[in-house]
Motif scaffolding. Structure first.
Motif, PDB file in Angstrom:
ATOM      1  N   ILE A 271      -6.088  -1.788  -2.549  1.00  0.00           N
ATOM      2  CA  ILE A 271      -5.399  -2.426  -1.427  1.00  0.00           C
ATOM      3  C   ILE A 271      -5.915  -1.877  -0.101  1.00  0.00           C
ATOM      4  N   PHE A 272      -6.158  -0.570  -0.043  1.00  0.00           N
ATOM      5  CA  PHE A 272      -6.681   0.045   1.173  1.00  0.00           C
ATOM      6  C   PHE A 272      -8.053  -0.529   1.517  1.00  0.00           C
TER       7      PHE A 272
ATOM      8  N   VAL B 276      -0.919   8.610   5.511  1.00  0.00           N
ATOM      9  CA  VAL B 276      -1.140   8.994   6.908  1.00  0.00           C
ATOM     10  C   VAL B 276      -1.721   7.819   7.687  1.00  0.00           C
ATOM     11  N   ALA B 277      -2.620   7.069   7.063  1.00  0.00           N
ATOM     12  CA  ALA B 277      -3.206   5.897   7.732  1.00  0.00           C
ATOM     13  C   ALA B 277      -2.136   4.855   8.039  1.00  0.00           C
ATOM     14  N   ILE B 278      -1.199   4.685   7.127  1.00  0.00           N
ATOM     15  CA  ILE B 278      -0.104   3.747   7.379  1.00  0.00           C
ATOM     16  C   ILE B 278       0.795   4.277   8.499  1.00  0.00           C
ATOM     17  N   ALA B 279       1.120   5.550   8.442  1.00  0.00           N
ATOM     18  CA  ALA B 279       2.035   6.139   9.425  1.00  0.00           C
ATOM     19  C   ALA B 279       1.453   6.118  10.835  1.00  0.00           C
TER      20      ALA B 279
ATOM     21  N   LEU C 200       0.830  -1.203   0.000  1.00  0.00           N
ATOM     22  CA  LEU C 200       0.000   0.000   0.000  1.00  0.00           C
ATOM     23  C   LEU C 200       0.863   1.250   0.000  1.00  0.00           C
ATOM     24  N   GLY C 201       1.924   1.241   0.766  1.00  0.00           N
ATOM     25  CA  GLY C 201       2.819   2.395   0.808  1.00  0.00           C
ATOM     26  C   GLY C 201       3.493   2.660  -0.529  1.00  0.00           C
TER      27      GLY C 201
ATOM     28  N   PHE D 155      -2.394   5.020 -11.969  1.00  0.00           N
ATOM     29  CA  PHE D 155      -2.836   3.634 -11.793  1.00  0.00           C
ATOM     30  C   PHE D 155      -2.259   3.046 -10.502  1.00  0.00           C
ATOM     31  N   GLY D 156      -1.122   3.581 -10.058  1.00  0.00           N
ATOM     32  CA  GLY D 156      -0.597   3.202  -8.749  1.00  0.00           C
ATOM     33  C   GLY D 156      -1.539   3.643  -7.638  1.00  0.00           C
TER      34      GLY D 156
END
Length: 146
Positions: free
Chosen positions: A50-51, A116-119, A3-4, A42-43
């Motif tokens: 994925i999120f 931000v959600a990952i961090a 996801l990152g 597209f990324g």
């Protein structure tokens, strides 16, 4: 991790489209080289899927179907919003560049939210199991008598 990576790719793609629109409207210059970076969006689309897969707990097939349908809907929706927002510009080059800039801005903000959600470790969602106040083989009436 994936996801990152996809979010960073989408972030770069969105930023290049916003920069392309800003340069076009502020310096009155078209930068054709930045158009090639549109494919990086597209990324961002992959990051959205994925999120969504990690956003809730359900059987994997259900999450996968929701992610694919949601990603396609978001892709179409972002282009519709960009087309509506770009109607203020003249037809041709100005409208196309504004459309790309709005679309890039949408995906830029969205992928920034993912990062931000990952961090902050808010993804993937860790849903707590609900504990029953009584064993599942007993009803509340059975517990009163004991």
């Amino acid at each position: 991790m994936l996801l990152g990576i996809c979010s960073v790719i989408g972030l770069v793609g969105g930023a290049t489209q916003v920069v392309k629109a800003v340069i076009y409207f502020s310096a009155d210059r078209y930068v054709a080289e930045l158009t090639d970076y549109m494919n990086l969006l597209f990324g961002a689309l992959a990051a959205f899927a994925i999120f969504v897969v990690g956003a809730f707990r359900a059987p994997f097939v259900v999450r996968l179907i929701v992610a694919i349908v949601g990603a396609v809907a978001m892709f179409v929706g972002s282009f519709i919003v960009a087309m509506i927002g770009a109607t203020v510009a003249h037809r041709g080059g100005p409208r196309g560049n504004l459309e790309d800039g709005i679309n890039g801005g949408i995906w830029f903000v969205l992928t920034a939210v993912f990062l931000v959600a990952i961090a902050t470790r808010r993804w993937p969602v860790q849903q707590r199991m609900r504990r029953h106040p009584w064993p599942t083989d007993q009803s509340p009436a059975d517990r009163v008598g004991s």
